[in-house]
Design a protein around this motif. Structure first.
Motif, PDB file in Angstrom:
ATOM      1  N   PHE A  61     -35.602  -8.675  27.199  1.00 12.47           N
ATOM      2  CA  PHE A  61     -35.449  -9.339  28.369  1.00 12.47           C
ATOM      3  C   PHE A  61     -35.346 -10.798  28.160  1.00 12.47           C
ATOM      4  O   PHE A  61     -34.609 -11.751  28.555  1.00 12.47           O
ATOM      5  N   ASP A  62     -36.229 -11.154  27.075  1.00 18.14           N
ATOM      6  CA  ASP A  62     -36.162 -12.653  26.790  1.00 18.14           C
ATOM      7  C   ASP A  62     -34.732 -12.814  25.831  1.00 18.14           C
ATOM      8  O   ASP A  62     -34.329 -14.058  26.053  1.00 18.14           O
ATOM      9  N   ILE A  63     -34.433 -12.084  25.234  1.00 21.18           N
ATOM     10  CA  ILE A  63     -32.960 -12.279  24.700  1.00 21.18           C
ATOM     11  C   ILE A  63     -31.716 -12.578  25.559  1.00 21.18           C
ATOM     12  O   ILE A  63     -31.082 -13.177  25.506  1.00 21.18           O
ATOM     13  N   ALA A  64     -31.942 -11.372  26.563  1.00 20.57           N
ATOM     14  CA  ALA A  64     -31.001 -11.293  27.660  1.00 20.57           C
ATOM     15  C   ALA A  64     -31.144 -12.860  28.551  1.00 20.57           C
ATOM     16  O   ALA A  64     -30.240 -13.516  28.777  1.00 20.57           O
ATOM     17  N   ARG A  65     -32.269 -13.354  28.821  1.00 14.77           N
ATOM     18  CA  ARG A  65     -32.397 -14.683  29.525  1.00 14.77           C
ATOM     19  C   ARG A  65     -31.943 -15.964  28.646  1.00 14.77           C
ATOM     20  O   ARG A  65     -31.357 -16.815  29.147  1.00 14.77           O
ATOM     21  N   GLN A  66     -32.299 -15.785  27.354  1.00 12.28           N
ATOM     22  CA  GLN A  66     -31.564 -16.877  26.245  1.00 12.28           C
ATOM     23  C   GLN A  66     -29.915 -16.815  26.411  1.00 12.28           C
ATOM     24  O   GLN A  66     -29.642 -17.935  26.458  1.00 12.28           O
ATOM     25  N   GLY A  67     -29.448 -15.811  26.483  1.00 17.89           N
ATOM     26  CA  GLY A  67     -28.198 -15.615  26.560  1.00 17.89           C
ATOM     27  C   GLY A  67     -27.243 -16.175  27.938  1.00 17.89           C
ATOM     28  O   GLY A  67     -26.780 -16.953  27.878  1.00 17.89           O
ATOM     29  N   ILE A  68     -28.470 -15.912  29.188  1.00 15.84           N
ATOM     30  CA  ILE A  68     -27.788 -16.299  30.396  1.00 15.84           C
ATOM     31  C   ILE A  68     -28.154 -17.993  30.347  1.00 15.84           C
ATOM     32  O   ILE A  68     -27.074 -18.762  30.771  1.00 15.84           O
ATOM     33  N   LYS A  69     -29.173 -18.511  29.902  1.00 14.73           N
ATOM     34  CA  LYS A  69     -29.435 -19.815  29.812  1.00 14.73           C
ATOM     35  C   LYS A  69     -28.472 -20.477  28.890  1.00 14.73           C
ATOM     36  O   LYS A  69     -27.991 -21.939  29.040  1.00 14.73           O
ATOM     37  N   ALA A  70     -28.115 -19.924  27.866  1.00 12.70           N
ATOM     38  CA  ALA A  70     -27.161 -20.394  27.124  1.00 12.70           C
ATOM     39  C   ALA A  70     -25.634 -20.638  27.820  1.00 12.70           C
ATOM     40  O   ALA A  70     -24.874 -21.683  27.452  1.00 12.70           O
ATOM     41  N   LEU A  71     -25.409 -19.744  28.655  1.00 11.74           N
ATOM     42  CA  LEU A  71     -23.981 -19.969  29.426  1.00 11.74           C
ATOM     43  C   LEU A  71     -24.446 -20.962  30.383  1.00 11.74           C
ATOM     44  O   LEU A  71     -23.195 -21.802  30.392  1.00 11.74           O
ATOM     45  N   TYR A  72     -25.156 -21.162  30.948  1.00 11.30           N
ATOM     46  CA  TYR A  72     -25.527 -22.074  31.922  1.00 11.30           C
ATOM     47  C   TYR A  72     -25.638 -23.566  31.281  1.00 11.30           C
ATOM     48  O   TYR A  72     -24.781 -24.531  31.905  1.00 11.30           O
ATOM     49  N   ASP A  73     -26.125 -23.743  30.064  1.00 16.79           N
ATOM     50  CA  ASP A  73     -26.235 -25.058  29.368  1.00 16.79           C
ATOM     51  C   ASP A  73     -24.843 -25.258  29.020  1.00 16.79           C
ATOM     52  O   ASP A  73     -24.465 -26.355  28.798  1.00 16.79           O
ATOM     53  N   THR A  74     -24.080 -24.378  28.532  1.00 17.45           N
ATOM     54  CA  THR A  74     -22.653 -24.641  28.187  1.00 17.45           C
ATOM     55  C   THR A  74     -21.823 -24.985  29.100  1.00 17.45           C
ATOM     56  O   THR A  74     -21.145 -26.095  28.989  1.00 17.45           O
ATOM     57  N   PHE A  75     -21.995 -24.497  30.311  1.00 20.56           N
ATOM     58  CA  PHE A  75     -21.232 -25.061  31.451  1.00 20.56           C
ATOM     59  C   PHE A  75     -21.815 -26.519  31.982  1.00 20.56           C
ATOM     60  O   PHE A  75     -20.728 -27.398  32.322  1.00 20.56           O
ATOM     61  N   THR A  76     -22.948 -26.660  31.937  1.00 16.81           N
ATOM     62  CA  THR A  76     -23.395 -28.061  32.121  1.00 16.81           C
ATOM     63  C   THR A  76     -23.122 -29.203  31.060  1.00 16.81           C
ATOM     64  O   THR A  76     -22.600 -30.488  31.130  1.00 16.81           O
ATOM     65  N   SER A  77     -22.978 -28.675  29.888  1.00 17.34           N
ATOM     66  CA  SER A  77     -22.432 -29.614  28.820  1.00 17.34           C
ATOM     67  C   SER A  77     -20.866 -30.085  28.846  1.00 17.34           C
ATOM     68  O   SER A  77     -20.465 -31.013  28.325  1.00 17.34           O
ATOM     69  N   TRP A  78     -20.152 -29.214  29.667  1.00 21.81           N
ATOM     70  CA  TRP A  78     -18.793 -29.314  29.993  1.00 21.81           C
ATOM     71  C   TRP A  78     -18.827 -30.440  31.133  1.00 21.81           C
ATOM     72  O   TRP A  78     -17.663 -31.017  31.512  1.00 21.81           O
ATOM     73  N   GLY A  79     -19.766 -30.755  31.758  1.00 19.40           N
ATOM     74  CA  GLY A  79     -19.699 -31.599  32.852  1.00 19.40           C
ATOM     75  C   GLY A  79     -19.481 -30.888  34.112  1.00 19.40           C
ATOM     76  O   GLY A  79     -19.339 -31.663  35.209  1.00 19.40           O
ATOM     77  N   ILE A  80     -19.815 -29.660  34.249  1.00 24.65           N
ATOM     78  CA  ILE A  80     -19.795 -28.985  35.428  1.00 24.65           C
ATOM     79  C   ILE A  80     -20.955 -29.061  36.512  1.00 24.65           C
ATOM     80  O   ILE A  80     -21.912 -28.989  35.922  1.00 24.65           O
TER      81      ILE A  80
END
Length: 388
Positions: A321-340
């Protein structure tokens, strides 16, 4: 892997300068052309002038300009009437997914006596269609290489899909240089749209379609890699080319055939767009990580682990579950880094219609029964609330 039929006969002309083949692409279908485009950016960047120069006096061109970002039923009806009046033999759509979607609906409506909105209620009504040629100017929806479309009915606050094999573009010209002038926010939204198409197919009840999943992971990694480059250097040909081809491959059936289940995030986002007319890719970026968190459970955690490890390179060592949540956070952070913008209030949405939109999302789809994880009205409302 389920049985499937994969047949995508669209001829792709990819690369700089491929517009030179436009006359021969059109003349197969006739000399009377309906040119469909959006708000006029193709006149500013020179594509319109190039098209008209190439068509010259060999073609009779009727124009339908002003296609909306969420193409409206009224525009479809107007376009179909133009096709009848001018005896249109081929439609040329120049623009992004909205323009191409509108052109598809027009192509089918030309031969239909009823209201084109009927296509969203019964896809079997889509029969004969005017041949369609496209010139893509934005990497996002993949409409240049599939038979689907989404149109909006403002009178009923509905944004719904339609489609059919006859709506597959005959030829699509993909010149990455035509995306150089796409604003940063639209580039980011387009990449989020590409990513969402991949995710909707990737997270499926069918876990045995390994070929499709590995292809999807590769395209996801490509989008993650090249979007920041395109944002930093809009004229980077390599970045724009890879994003453009990713857009086409993400939704031409390659990653979804042989799998099962209905799309969840699109069903939810279509209600946001229907009620608030927001940019589709932005809405998807906001909803997707919240949906992921909501459906993460004992049955789904394994697939989320694969996503985290294979797309974002997160270590497989540790608790699932920790690995899964890290993946979800990585996607969220990716979108944020694109300025969305990553909350609903940032795009002008308050909490006054959350329940209504949740009800409509379930009503207009099969997410309550056929989704990766079935979603009730309460589930959808919870995902929307988590997006504040």
């Amino acid at each position: 892997m389920n049985n499937f039929n994969f047949h995508v006969p669209t001829s792709i002309l990819f690369g700089e300068g491929q517009i030179s083949h436009l006359p021969e692409a059109l003349q197969t279908y006739g000399q009377n052309v309906l040119l469909v485009y959006g708000g006029g950016s193709i006149k500013k960047n020179g594509i319109y002038q190039k098209v008209m120069e190439l068509l010259g006096t060999d073609f009779t061109v009727t124009e339908l300009a002003g296609v909306e970002p969420n193409p409206r039923l009224e525009t479809v009806i107007k376009g179909a009437e133009l096709c009848r009046q001018e005896n249109i033999g081929v439609i040329l759509a120049v623009g992004g997914g909205s323009t191409i979607d509108c052109a598809k609906a027009i192509a089918a409506a030309r031969y239909y006596d009823g209201n084109p909105w009927d296509f969203t209620q019964n896809r079997g009504l889509v029969g004969e269609a005017i041949p369609l040629v496209t010139i893509l100017t934005m990497s996002a929806t993949g409409s240049e290489m599939n038979g689907g479309a989404v149109i909006t009915n403002l009178a009923t606050n509905e944004k719904l899909g339609m489609g059919g094999q006859s709506l597959l573009p005959k030829v699509s010209i993909l010149d990455p240089t035509y995306t150089y002038s796409v604003p940063a926010v639209q580039t980011a939204a387009g990449s989020a749209d590409i990513f969402s198409h991949l995710i909707e197919n990737y997270f499926s009840r069918n876990t045995s379609a390994s070929v499709q999943d590995r292809i999807a992971e590769g395209i996801m990694k490509t989008v993650v890699n090249y979007t920041p480059i395109a944002l930093a250097t809009p004229t980077d040909y390599e970045a724009r080319a890879n994003l453009m081809w990713s857009s086409s491959l993400a939704l031409n059936g390659l990653t979804g055939k042989g799998k099962e289940g209905t799309w969840s995030c699109h069903a939810i986002e279509h209600e946001l767009s229907a009620f608030y007319d927001i940019t589709h890719g932005i809405g998807l970026a906001i909803v997707t990580p919240r949906w992921m968190t909501h459906v993460l459970n004992e049955q789904t955690v394994g697939q989320f682990v694969e996503f985290a490890v294979n797309v974002f390179g997160i270590s497989r060592e540790g608790e699932s579950f920790d690995i899964a949540r890290q993946g979800i956070k990585a996607l969220y952070d990716t979108f944020t880094s694109w300025g969305i913008p990553m909350t609903l209030p940032e795009v002008g949405i308050d909490d006054s219609k959350l329940r209504l939109m949740a009800e409509k999302a379930v009503e207009h789809s099969t997410i309550a029964d056929a989704a990766f994880v079935p979603l009730s009205v309460d589930d959808v409302e919870a995902i929307l609330k988590a997006s504040f």
